[in-house]
Design a protein around this motif. Structure first.
Motif, PDB file in Angstrom:
ATOM      1  N   ASN A  53      -7.352  -0.536  -8.344  1.00  0.00           N
ATOM      2  CA  ASN A  53      -7.324   0.882  -7.990  1.00  0.00           C
ATOM      3  C   ASN A  53      -8.323   1.727  -8.781  1.00  0.00           C
ATOM      4  O   ASN A  53      -8.298   2.952  -8.697  1.00  0.00           O
ATOM      5  N   LYS A  54      -9.154   1.028  -9.589  1.00  0.00           N
ATOM      6  CA  LYS A  54     -10.246   1.688 -10.307  1.00  0.00           C
ATOM      7  C   LYS A  54      -9.774   2.831 -11.214  1.00  0.00           C
ATOM      8  O   LYS A  54     -10.334   3.936 -11.203  1.00  0.00           O
TER       9      LYS A  54
ATOM     10  N   LYS B  16       0.837  -1.197   0.000  1.00  0.00           N
ATOM     11  CA  LYS B  16       0.000   0.000   0.000  1.00  0.00           C
ATOM     12  C   LYS B  16       0.868   1.242   0.000  1.00  0.00           C
ATOM     13  O   LYS B  16       1.850   1.330   0.735  1.00  0.00           O
TER      14      LYS B  16
ATOM     15  N   ILE C 195      -0.140   4.140 -11.871  1.00  0.00           N
ATOM     16  CA  ILE C 195      -1.349   4.162 -11.039  1.00  0.00           C
ATOM     17  C   ILE C 195      -1.302   5.281 -10.004  1.00  0.00           C
ATOM     18  O   ILE C 195      -2.313   5.952  -9.762  1.00  0.00           O
TER      19      ILE C 195
ATOM     20  N   ARG D 287      -4.024   8.260  -9.749  1.00  0.00           N
ATOM     21  CA  ARG D 287      -4.803   8.477  -8.527  1.00  0.00           C
ATOM     22  C   ARG D 287      -4.549   9.834  -7.879  1.00  0.00           C
ATOM     23  O   ARG D 287      -5.458  10.424  -7.288  1.00  0.00           O
TER      24      ARG D 287
ATOM     25  N   ASN E 150      -3.834  -4.594 -10.975  1.00  0.00           N
ATOM     26  CA  ASN E 150      -3.705  -3.405 -10.130  1.00  0.00           C
ATOM     27  C   ASN E 150      -4.484  -2.221 -10.696  1.00  0.00           C
ATOM     28  O   ASN E 150      -4.975  -1.376  -9.939  1.00  0.00           O
TER      29      ASN E 150
ATOM     30  N   SER F  52      -2.645   5.760  -0.871  1.00  0.00           N
ATOM     31  CA  SER F  52      -4.038   5.349  -1.076  1.00  0.00           C
ATOM     32  C   SER F  52      -4.199   4.379  -2.248  1.00  0.00           C
ATOM     33  O   SER F  52      -5.312   4.174  -2.732  1.00  0.00           O
ATOM     34  N   CYS F  53      -3.103   3.808  -2.698  1.00  0.00           N
ATOM     35  CA  CYS F  53      -3.141   2.806  -3.763  1.00  0.00           C
ATOM     36  C   CYS F  53      -2.746   1.450  -3.186  1.00  0.00           C
ATOM     37  O   CYS F  53      -2.044   1.362  -2.179  1.00  0.00           O
ATOM     38  N   ARG F  54      -3.196   0.388  -3.857  1.00  0.00           N
ATOM     39  CA  ARG F  54      -2.822  -0.968  -3.462  1.00  0.00           C
ATOM     40  C   ARG F  54      -2.224  -1.691  -4.662  1.00  0.00           C
ATOM     41  O   ARG F  54      -2.733  -1.588  -5.774  1.00  0.00           O
ATOM     42  N   PHE F  55      -1.124  -2.416  -4.398  1.00  0.00           N
ATOM     43  CA  PHE F  55      -0.439  -3.109  -5.481  1.00  0.00           C
ATOM     44  C   PHE F  55      -0.247  -4.579  -5.140  1.00  0.00           C
ATOM     45  O   PHE F  55       0.458  -4.924  -4.191  1.00  0.00           O
TER      46      PHE F  55
END
Length: 277
Positions: free
Chosen positions: A167-168, A88, A136, A140, A163, A91-94
Motif C-alpha cells: 500500500n506504499k 480490498k 494502513i 491512506r 501490506n 482503496s487498500c489491499r491486504f
C-alpha cells in the motif's frame, strides 16, 4: 437472493431453519458457519455460494471461535484449498490468510470511521495491529505524521510488513513485533490517538498508556458486552484511566458488530480531558 432462498427448494424447512443467514467473504475466500446437524448439506451450500460468487476459490467452515494470544479461529476446508488471499477495502489491499492471522471485513466501516477522525499530523498507536488494516487505512485515508502498529503473532507481522509495502505507506507506518505489555512502555513520546481493537477486554491494557497520552488525546477501546452492561463498561473505562492519572470524557459508545446472542462488539471513544501532574 440469499443463501436460504437459493436452498429452500433443496432442503427441508427444519434444515433451512438451521442455516446461517450470512457468511463473510475475504478476497476470494468465504468463511461460513455450518451447524453439525446440517453438515451433510455442505456440498449443496458450497454450490449455492459458488453460483452467486463465481470468483470464490476456497470455502472455509468455521469450527472454532477466535482464541489464544494470536487471535486465530479454527476452520476446515469444504471447497478449494488455497487460503491466502487479497482483501480490498477503502482503496487498500491486504494480503492475508485467515487461518493464520486474524482479519475481518466486518470492521471495514469502523476502520474508515476512525481514519476520518484522524487529523493531519497526528501520531497514532495501533495495538494488536494484526495484518495492518487499521494502521494502513489510517495512513491512506488521512494524513498522520506516524502510525505505529504492534502485533504479537509473527505470521501476522510478516503479512503486516508486506501490506505496508503493498500500500506504499513505508514512510508513515512502523511495524513492531511483540507483546503490547512489553513494547508500549518502551515507546518514546506521546500519542494523539490510540486504537485498541482487540475486543477481549482491551480495557485491561489501559494501564499501558500511562505517560503515552496528552490532554486532548483520543483512545478507541473495543470490547465485548451485552446491552445491559454498557454503563458498567463506561464505569470500568473511566476507573482504569483514573488509575494512570487521567480524567476522560466518553464521547461515544456504539455497537460495531455482534459476537453471540445478545453479546456485541462495542467501541468506546474516549477523549483525555485532564492529566494529573
Amino acid at each position: 437472493m440469499s443463501l436460504k432462498e437459493m436452498l429452500k427448494d433443496k432442503v427441508t424447512p427444519e434444515e433451512l431453519s438451521k442455516l446461517r443467514r450470512s457468511f463473510e467473504i475475504i478476497g476470494d475466500v468465504v468463511i461460513i458457519e455450518i451447524p453439525d446437524e446440517i453438515l451433510h448439506l455442505k456440498d449443496e451450500i458450497a454450490k449455492a455460494i459458488l453460483a452467486k460468487h463465481k470468483h470464490v476459490k476456497t470455502i472455509l467452515r468455521k469450527v472454532g471461535e477466535v482464541e489464544g494470544d494470536f487471535r486465530i479461529a479454527k476452520y476446515e476446508v469444504i471447497y478449494g484449498g488455497e487460503t491466502e488471499t487479497i482483501a480490498k477495502e477503502h482503496s487498500c489491499r491486504f494480503l492475508v490468510d485467515p487461518t493464520k492471522a486474524y482479519y475481518t471485513v466486518k470492521l471495514s466501516g469502523e476502520r474508515e470511521r476512525i481514519a476520518k477522525l484522524v487529523r493531519e499530523g497526528e501520531r497514532v498507536l495501533v495495538m494488536y495491529a494484526g495484518v495492518g488494516p487499521y494502521a494502513i487505512v489510517i495512513a491512506r485515508l488521512s494524513k498522520p505524521r506516524e502510525v505505529i502498529g504492534i502485533e504479537l503473532n509473527p505470521v501476522a507481522v510478516e503479512y503486516f510488513k508486506k501490506n505496508v509495502k503493498l500500500n506504499k505507506v513505508e514512510g508513515i507506518v512502523k511495524v513492531i513485533e511483540g507483546d503490547v505489555r512489553d513494547v508500549v512502555p518502551k515507546l518514546e513520546g506521546v500519542f494523539d490517538r490510540v486504537v485498541m481493537p482487540a475486543p477481549y477486554h482491551a480495557e485491561d491494557h489501559i494501564y499501558l498508556l500511562e505517560g503515552k497520552l496528552k490532554e486532548g488525546s483520543y483512545v478507541h477501546i473495543y470490547t465485548f458486552a451485552g446491552e445491559e452492561e454498557v454503563e458498567e463498561v463506561k464505569k470500568e473505562v473511566r476507573e482504569e484511566f483514573e488509575k494512570i492519572g487521567a480524567e476522560v470524557e466518553i464521547e461515544r459508545i456504539k455497537k460495531c458488530g455482534s459476537y453471540a446472542p445478545r453479546v456485541y462488539r462495542f467501541v468506546v471513544d474516549v477523549k483525555v480531558s485532564n492529566l494529573k501532574k
